[in-house]
Each structure stands twice: as C-alpha cells, then as structure tokens.
Write a protein that holds these residues in place. Structure first.
Motif, PDB file in Angstrom:
ATOM      1  N   THR A   1     -12.972  14.641  -9.586  1.00 34.25           N
ATOM      2  CA  THR A   1     -13.778  13.245  -9.942  1.00 34.25           C
ATOM      3  C   THR A   1     -14.267  13.351 -11.281  1.00 34.25           C
ATOM      4  O   THR A   1     -14.000  12.653 -12.316  1.00 34.25           O
TER       5      THR A   1
ATOM      6  N   PRO B   1      -2.876  10.482  -9.517  1.00 34.01           N
ATOM      7  CA  PRO B   1      -3.855   9.974  -8.546  1.00 34.01           C
ATOM      8  C   PRO B   1      -3.600   8.426  -8.439  1.00 34.01           C
ATOM      9  O   PRO B   1      -3.437   7.557  -9.397  1.00 34.01           O
ATOM     10  N   LEU B   2      -3.767   8.064  -7.164  1.00 31.58           N
ATOM     11  CA  LEU B   2      -3.372   6.666  -6.655  1.00 31.58           C
ATOM     12  C   LEU B   2      -1.932   6.005  -6.741  1.00 31.58           C
ATOM     13  O   LEU B   2      -1.335   5.770  -6.081  1.00 31.58           O
TER      14      LEU B   2
ATOM     15  N   ARG C   1     -12.400  10.374  -1.568  1.00 30.21           N
ATOM     16  CA  ARG C   1     -11.494  10.395  -0.469  1.00 30.21           C
ATOM     17  C   ARG C   1     -10.174  11.610  -0.459  1.00 30.21           C
ATOM     18  O   ARG C   1     -10.020  12.250   0.610  1.00 30.21           O
ATOM     19  N   ARG C   2      -9.648  11.623  -1.459  1.00 31.98           N
ATOM     20  CA  ARG C   2      -8.641  12.550  -1.680  1.00 31.98           C
ATOM     21  C   ARG C   2      -8.604  13.672  -2.497  1.00 31.98           C
ATOM     22  O   ARG C   2      -7.875  14.615  -2.316  1.00 31.98           O
TER      23      ARG C   2
ATOM     24  N   VAL D   1     -12.369   1.495  -9.136  1.00 30.91           N
ATOM     25  CA  VAL D   1     -11.198   1.700  -8.279  1.00 30.91           C
ATOM     26  C   VAL D   1     -11.007   3.284  -7.773  1.00 30.91           C
ATOM     27  O   VAL D   1     -10.877   3.717  -6.862  1.00 30.91           O
ATOM     28  N   MET D   2     -10.658   4.052  -9.039  1.00 31.19           N
ATOM     29  CA  MET D   2     -10.372   5.286  -9.021  1.00 31.19           C
ATOM     30  C   MET D   2     -11.527   6.103  -8.190  1.00 31.19           C
ATOM     31  O   MET D   2     -11.276   7.394  -7.617  1.00 31.19           O
TER      32      MET D   2
ATOM     33  N   ARG E   1     -13.418   5.831  -5.823  1.00 36.22           N
ATOM     34  CA  ARG E   1     -13.192   5.772  -4.592  1.00 36.22           C
ATOM     35  C   ARG E   1     -12.120   6.452  -3.992  1.00 36.22           C
ATOM     36  O   ARG E   1     -11.908   7.184  -2.979  1.00 36.22           O
ATOM     37  N   TRP E   2     -11.141   6.330  -4.809  1.00 37.17           N
ATOM     38  CA  TRP E   2      -9.811   7.460  -4.363  1.00 37.17           C
ATOM     39  C   TRP E   2      -9.944   8.807  -4.560  1.00 37.17           C
ATOM     40  O   TRP E   2      -9.647   9.428  -3.566  1.00 37.17           O
TER      41      TRP E   2
ATOM     42  N   GLU F   1      -0.561  10.525  -2.013  1.00 41.36           N
ATOM     43  CA  GLU F   1      -1.565  11.614  -1.720  1.00 41.36           C
ATOM     44  C   GLU F   1      -1.283  12.896  -2.667  1.00 41.36           C
ATOM     45  O   GLU F   1      -0.360  12.972  -2.976  1.00 41.36           O
TER      46      GLU F   1
ATOM     47  N   ARG G   1       0.785  -1.305  -0.028  1.00 38.43           N
ATOM     48  CA  ARG G   1       0.039  -0.190   0.064  1.00 38.43           C
ATOM     49  C   ARG G   1       0.804   1.090  -0.073  1.00 38.43           C
ATOM     50  O   ARG G   1       0.667   2.167   0.685  1.00 38.43           O
TER      51      ARG G   1
END
Length: 316
Positions: A243, A172-173, A237-238, A230-231, A233-234, A177, A104
């Motif tokens: 988006t 991203p991801l 949150r961040r 997947v993305m 969700r990322w 961060e 991670r």
C-alpha cells in the motif's frame, strides 16, 4: 556517459566473447521498462536490439511488468516475429477487456496471455530463455513488504518462468489476485521499480542501456482521491505491504529518474517528444502498432552507429 556505453558495445562486438568470459571487467545490462500497453514502445526497442544483433553483448537483461515480457521475447530471439501480437485485435481484446469488470473478473487476463497466447497461439521460446547465456531478471513487487524483488533465482523451469512473467505483470485490481511463487504473493513490478535500475546497480551493473516507455516530458502522478478510495481497499485485502509503495509511486519514479540521470555510464532510449501517450489498457491497433514502430526507430537512431561494426562471438 552515452559515449562510454557505446564504446563498450563496440569493443565487445569486436571481441570473441560470451557472457561470463569477457576480457573486460564491466557488467553491461539492459533495462526494459513496462507500463502495460505502454510497453509497446519498449517492445519496438527490443526489436532494434535484436535486429542489430546486440543481445549477446549484454551480461543481463532486467524487465519490469510488460518490460519483462518484452525482455523474454528478446532473450528467445523472437522480438520481431512476435511484434504483431501488440496490434492483433483478438489477442489484445481477449487479454484486455474492460467489460469483464462487470462480472468481477480481471480486466487484464495474464493467465490467458502467458498460458494460451505464449504457448499455443504465438509460442514463446521458454527453453531458449532458460538456456540463454544472458541472465534474465524479471522484477516483481512483494505483496507483503512492498519491496522490489528480482525473481531470477526463482526461475528453474518453464512453469516457474511463466509464474515469474505473470507476477511481474500482476497489476493491482486490473489483473486480479497476486501471483504466488514459492508461497509468497507478488504484484506488478511497476509499483516498486518501473525501471529496474536500483536492482541492477545493487547487482554491480557498471554500464546501462535503458529502454524507456515514457517520453522525457511525461512524469508519474500521485494517486487521485478516487484511486485511493478504490485501491486502498484492494491493497488492504490482497497486498497490505504494498500500500505505502503504491502511494509513494511519484517519489519512487523520481528516484529512478535521478539514478539513471546521474549514473556515469547510461544510455536511455525514449519515445520522442510528440509521440502518442499510451494508456495502461490501450487496445486500439493503430496506436499500438505506431508505438512499436516508433520505439524501434528510436532505438535504431541511438544504436545505428554500431550497425556496421564487425561482430565476433566465440562458440558457447
């Protein structure tokens, strides 16, 4: 038109001038596209610009993502001397390591790249960039609004310059961060402006040279269903504001292409048809070295008509 851009370059080569003290009223800018490992192509193109001595002819250099890194190497006069970093196995395998995802950790380690490689292993001339008469405009994406932001005004010293480089390349991801600058989170420029043409035009660019990393037969695609799962969700949150920008990437790229194609004084330099398609996390040395060489040759082919023109610059 291409001829208009080349004529302006010729005219400036024959004048004793520096940015801000031109005899013409044009604003000539260099745009450097990125795309993570695909930036090997635009890296080679900046080497040609450096070797032909053309950098002082520009009023500003704009860079997105890896294009911002390539622009920085050009601005400090080390585009050619740093090129081997693209195929150095230690640098590339440490900077991009898919196995870190199992722990991670970021697959792309921009902290290592900017704060170790660019300071200890292959030092970047940060002060030369800060002192350059040619403006540096690294682009990033505001994580809260999704808008492309020019970080030129946030660069004050070496530390803020390093932060800007990391923000522009904060994929991203993959890169972990978002990067905070003055309390504001930023992610990779490629989301909102892969080729910083909108920003350059908004800042009164009249003539454009664009160093591209996509062939003419390559187009951006919409996120796949798996990517969305997947993305999304990322981003939630961040980088919640980015988006929609990410989901619209296909349309945003099409807008950039249209702006570049329709601008009357633009020269685009691209990898030729048939050159290798480089993925974002490509690490194989032979492919990256070939991409750098291909990019350099593509730029030389377009700009070689300037090679024998006399160059005169006034002292700064």
């Amino acid at each position: 038109m291409t001829a208009t851009v080349l004529q302006l370059l010729r005219d400036r080569m024959q004048q004793a001038s520096i940015p801000g003290q031109r005899s013409d009223d044009a604003r000539l800018v260099l745009l450097v596209e990125g795309g993570s490992s695909r930036g090997a192509y635009s890296s080679g193109m900046t080497i040609a610009v450096e070797q032909l001595g053309l950098l002082p002819l520009f009023d500003a250099v704009y860079g997105s993502s890896a294009g911002a890194l390539n622009a920085a190497w050009l601005l400090c006069g080390r585009a050619a001397s740093s090129k081997h970093a693209w195929w150095d196995p230690i640098i590339m395998r440490t900077t991009i390591n898919p196995r870190r995802a199992l722990c991670r950790l970021p697959i792309v380690d921009t902290r290592f790249l900017v704060h170790t490689v660019y300071t200890e292993i292959l030092p970047m001339g940060f002060q030369e960039i800060l002192d350059s008469a040619v403006e540096f405009h690294p682009i990033a994406t505001d994580a809260l609004t999704g808008k492309a932001i020019d970080l030129h005004g946030q660069i004050r010293d070496r530390s803020s310059l390093q932060a800007a480089l990391r923000a522009s390349t904060a994929m991203p991801l993959l890169a972990g961060e978002p990067i905070e600058i003055d309390g504001r989170p930023f992610v990779d420029a490629g989301l909102s402006e892969a080729v910083p043409v909108r920003t350059a035009l908004a800042q009164k660019a009249t003539h454009i040279v664009a160093l591209r990393t996509r062939r003419t037969d390559e187009v951006a695609s919409a996120p796949s269903r798996a990517e969305r799962l997947v993305m999304s969700r990322w981003f939630a949150r961040r980088a919640p504001g980015a988006t929609e920008t990410w989901l619209r990437r296909e349309a945003i790229r099409a807008e950039e292409e249209q702006l570049l194609a329709s601008h009357p004084s633009t020269l685009q330099i691209r990898p030729p048809i048939g050159s290798a398609k480089i993925g974002r996390t490509e690490r194989r040395p032979h492919l990256l070295r070939a991409a750098v060489d291909t990019g350099r040759q593509a730029a030389l082919n377009e700009l070689r008509c300037l090679e024998d023109a006399p160059i005169r610059f006034a002292p700064r």
